[in-house]
Scaffold this active site. Structure first.
Site, short mmCIF file in Angstrom:
data_model
loop_
_atom_site.label_atom_id
_atom_site.label_comp_id
_atom_site.label_asym_id
_atom_site.label_seq_id
_atom_site.Cartn_x
_atom_site.Cartn_y
_atom_site.Cartn_z
N LEU A 140 0.92 -0.90 -0.60
CA LEU A 140 -0.01 -0.17 0.42
C LEU A 140 0.85 1.41 0.28
O LEU A 140 0.40 2.38 0.10
CB LEU A 140 -0.80 -0.04 1.24
CG LEU A 140 -2.21 1.26 1.52
CD1 LEU A 140 -3.14 0.77 0.15
CD2 LEU A 140 -2.85 0.56 2.51
N SER A 141 2.13 1.17 0.64
CA SER A 141 3.16 2.36 0.65
C SER A 141 3.96 2.04 -0.99
O SER A 141 4.70 1.84 -1.16
CB SER A 141 3.93 1.76 1.39
OG SER A 141 5.13 2.74 0.87
N PRO A 142 3.68 3.64 -1.70
CA PRO A 142 4.32 4.41 -2.29
C PRO A 142 6.18 3.65 -2.25
O PRO A 142 6.20 3.47 -3.95
CB PRO A 142 3.48 4.89 -3.90
CG PRO A 142 3.06 6.15 -2.29
CD PRO A 142 2.69 4.63 -1.74
#
Length: 216
Positions: free
Chosen positions: A15-17
């Site tokens: 979920l973390s770019p």
């Protein structure tokens, strides 16, 4: 025989770019830097809750900065980053629990596939604006990464088991014990010392530490 590789742990959530950016840089440099890269699928929402932190998307100015920052960093690192149209829904509503449990199951039973499956989940959400929450979406990512349909389905059936749930919880708690307040974090184990670096933009500092604590 050359020097023994030093161990780095990368705690991340798809979920973390920024986790994707850090992941790709470390995957590229692991052989050049002679490091043993240990991938640690974690749950960013649990880390946020434990640390009292809030997602940047909740603050309008930070959210606007993040959009531009991720786009520019994607170009710089040469990662095909394209933010999803419904950015806030992806970040704040849909989440990543099923995806991270699936990656935890992969790490437990098919660790040789963890890098490729992680990358494909990032590609879905941060490059092609595709879902990563539904079972069919997770299966599609695993199969595109090279897993057989049978392997992928077998792992998907295990994501609700206590064994997988507890492993993800343990990994997330380990990140918190290292001092995580978000993701990614890179934990370098060098000369009997532990160094925790937050974010994807600490690679120069990491390279410095690898030189400072170089064996011999």
């Amino acid at each position: 025989m050359g020097p023994v590789p030093r161990t780095l742990e990368l705690f991340y959530d798809v979920l973390s770019p920024y986790s994707w950016l850090g992941f790709e840089v470390l995957c590229r440099y692991k052989n050049i830097w002679n490091i043993s890269l240990q991938l640690r699928p974690s749950f960013i929402a649990g880390i946020m809750k434990d640390s009292g932190n809030q997602p940047p998307a909740l603050l309008p100015r930070k959210a606007q900065y993040l959009r531009n920052d991720v786009r520019l960093l994607g170009q710089y690192v040469q990662v095909p980053m394209h933010l999803p149209k419904d950015f806030f829904s992806v970040i704040l509503e849909k989440g990543s629990l099923s995806a991270m449990r699936f990656l935890t199951a992969v790490s437990m039973e098919h660790p040789e596939m963890l890098e490729k499956v992680s990358r494909e989940l990032w590609m879905r959400v941060w490059s092609r604006d595709e879902d990563i929450t539904e079972p069919q979406s997770i299966l599609a990512a695993a199969e595109k990464a090279g897993m057989s349909s049978e392997q992928a389905r077998g792992l998907l059936e295990k994501i609700s088991t206590p064994k997988v749930k507890n492993k993800l919880k343990e990994t997330t708690e380990a990140a918190c014990k290292y001092g995580a307040f978000g993701l990614p974090i890179t934990v370098a184990h060098l000369d009997n010392q532990t160094h925790m670096l937050f974010g994807s933009d600490r690679m120069e500092l990491l390279a410095h530490l690898l030189v400072v604590f170089r064996p011999g």
